[in-house]
Design an enzyme around this catalytic site. Structure first.
Site, short mmCIF file in Angstrom:
data_model
loop_
_atom_site.label_atom_id
_atom_site.label_comp_id
_atom_site.label_asym_id
_atom_site.label_seq_id
_atom_site.Cartn_x
_atom_site.Cartn_y
_atom_site.Cartn_z
N LYS A 289 -10.50 4.39 26.14
CA LYS A 289 -9.44 4.80 25.24
C LYS A 289 -10.15 5.60 24.16
O LYS A 289 -9.86 6.74 23.83
CB LYS A 289 -8.50 3.93 24.59
CG LYS A 289 -7.54 3.42 25.58
CD LYS A 289 -6.14 2.78 24.96
CE LYS A 289 -4.98 2.47 25.85
NZ LYS A 289 -4.03 1.60 25.09
N LYS B 212 -6.21 6.22 36.78
CA LYS B 212 -4.79 5.39 36.97
C LYS B 212 -4.01 6.40 36.69
O LYS B 212 -3.68 7.08 35.93
CB LYS B 212 -5.20 4.58 35.90
CG LYS B 212 -4.20 3.10 35.78
CD LYS B 212 -4.55 2.31 34.85
CE LYS B 212 -3.95 2.97 33.47
NZ LYS B 212 -3.54 1.75 32.41
N LYS C 77 0.86 6.94 31.38
CA LYS C 77 2.06 7.50 30.51
C LYS C 77 1.56 8.48 29.65
O LYS C 77 2.03 9.54 29.19
CB LYS C 77 2.16 6.16 29.53
CG LYS C 77 3.30 5.24 30.05
CD LYS C 77 3.16 4.03 28.73
CE LYS C 77 3.93 2.92 29.09
NZ LYS C 77 3.82 1.80 28.20
P1 AMP Z 1 0.84 -0.49 29.36
O1 AMP Z 1 1.78 0.76 29.69
O2 AMP Z 1 -0.29 -0.08 29.20
O3 AMP Z 1 1.73 -1.02 28.23
O4 AMP Z 1 1.08 -1.41 30.59
C1 AMP Z 1 2.20 -2.27 31.08
C2 AMP Z 1 1.83 -2.96 32.20
O5 AMP Z 1 1.90 -2.02 33.29
C3 AMP Z 1 0.51 -3.37 32.56
O6 AMP Z 1 0.61 -4.82 32.91
C4 AMP Z 1 -0.28 -2.78 33.11
O7 AMP Z 1 -1.34 -3.51 33.81
C5 AMP Z 1 0.64 -2.05 33.93
N1 AMP Z 1 0.41 -0.87 34.66
C6 AMP Z 1 0.04 0.31 33.85
N2 AMP Z 1 -0.20 1.33 34.44
C7 AMP Z 1 -0.30 0.97 35.72
C8 AMP Z 1 -0.76 1.41 37.08
N3 AMP Z 1 -1.13 2.89 36.95
N4 AMP Z 1 -0.81 0.84 38.03
C9 AMP Z 1 -0.53 -0.42 38.00
N5 AMP Z 1 -0.08 -1.19 36.98
C10 AMP Z 1 0.08 -0.49 35.83
#
Ligand code: AMP
Ligand code: TRP
Length: 338
Positions: free
Chosen positions: A118, A201, A204
């Site tokens: 990041k 990946k 968002k």
């Molecule tokens: P975050 O959006 O970073 O708060 O992620 C929230 C949850 O979604 C966490 O458990 C991440 O590991 C999962 N996550 C986020 N992006 C992905 C992705 N591209 N594939 C699988 N899991 C994801």
């Protein structure tokens, strides 16, 4: 199950930083719902304290927090079965976060790959919070003595760090106050990749909206993003081995398997030999059938923000009832007057 006799309890969280994606859904929320329905005690959080580690517009943050709550519920989380709440409304997170920061070693933090990804070359300009956030994440989990943490693959290192922090705390203060929580990383889509670049990946925060499917996208947008997803010119193989070195093909097959609750090898048995021109419209239809009801339910729930806030206040009270006595034990162990 963890080493000692802790009650099985699931905790996980997602940042309310907007644009909940298909990656969040398949990697996290879908599993949250399955765990809730399996009868284990489940606690799920909107981690707004984590979201502000990078700049968030204050008005947007409130909306995004309510939107994430609506998404959780639209995906099947039931506020009567799970505890659903917003992190900053339960003060134990910030308090325990500080105490655990004093247990965490800098050497451990310096290994965290997500910070390096990041921050990139701009580490000097990042907030201290972004660097310290895995210690706060450990506090989120340990404030509930949670034993299981469903997450996507990218969070594995942070859950492992949580185990190190828990073990060091227990060791330093000579008691078994914290379980060593286990990451639960399961299913065919623990790492959903960008639709434009199979090496990145789905995120968002990707500047290209075409790289991801948002949970708020309508049917036409979902179908068009899948139709335009990057692929290679070959047909689908009939066995998983044939997906090696074909990251974009593998990603679409993983998504199909996760959405249809089947395995990659079953999907390939059905579609092996077919071209993407045939497979993509079928995948698009599956995705639309799955996601369109979720996004319309989200929109319905967002029409009544007062009700969402009421649910969140109720969730925060129930979360606090679990976390406050655990925090008191921690403070007592550390030598604070309680
Ligand atoms: P975050 O959006 O970073 O708060 O992620 C929230 C949850 O979604 C966490 O458990 C991440 O590991 C999962 N996550 C986020 N992006 C992905 C992705 N591209 N594939 C699988 N899991 C994801
Ligand atoms: N760090 C996680 C992410 O960005 C979100 C998170 C915060 C979390 N606290 C947590 C996940 C506790 C699981 C458990 O995805």
């Amino acid at each position: 199950m963890s080493e000692t006799n802790f009650k099985e309890r699931v905790f996980s969280g997602i940042q309310p930083s907007g644009n909940l994606t298909l990656g969040n859904y398949l990697g996290a929320v879908k599993r949250f719902v399955e765990m809730q329905n399996s009868g284990i005690e489940t606690i799920y959080c909107m981690v707004d304290l984590h979201a502000i580690t990078v700049w968030q517009d204050p008005i947007a943050l409130k909306t995004q927090t309510r939107e994430l709550a609506a998404a959780y519920i639209a995906c099947g989380l039931d506020p009567n079965k799970s505890i659903l709440f917003n992190q900053s409304q339960v003060s134990a997170h910030a308090e325990l976060g500080w105490i655990l920061s004093c247990v965490t070693r800098l050497g451990w933090m310096n290994r965290m790959t997500q910070f390096k990804d990041k921050a990139g070359k701009n580490a000097e300009k990042m907030s201290l919070g972004l660097y310290a956030y895995p210690a706060l994440m450990a506090a989120d989990i340990l404030a509930y003595q949670a034993t299981h943490v469903p997450v996507g693959e990218d969070q594995k290192q942070h859950v492992e760090l949580t185990r190190d922090i828990a073990a060091k705390f227990n060791h330093d203060y000579g008691l078994e106050l914290f379980p060593l929580p286990e990451p639960i990383i399961e299913g065919a889509a623990t790492r959903v990749m960008s639709l434009r670049d199979g090496s990145k990946k789905m995120s968002k925060s990707d500047p290209s909206d075409k790289s991801r499917i948002n949970m708020t996208d309508n049917a036409d947008t979902i179908a068009s993003k899948i139709r335009k997803a990057k692929t290679d010119p070959d047909s689908l193989p009939s066995e998983p081995k044939g997906l090696e070195n074909r990251p974009e093909a593998r990603n679409l097959v993983n998504i199909y398997a996760a959405l249809s609750d089947s395995s990659v090898s079953d999907v390939l048995k059905e579609f092996g030999g077919q071209q993407f021109g045939t497979f993509k419209p079928i995948l698009a239809e599956l995705a639309v059938n799955h996601l369109a009801p979720i996004s319309s339910e989200m929109a319905r729930l967002m029409d009544d923000p007062v009700e969402i806030d009421r649910l969140l206040n109720d969730g925060a009270m129930r979360a606090d009832a679990i976390a406050a006595p655990i925090l008191k034990k921690v403070k007592n162990a550390v030598g604070m007057i309680v």
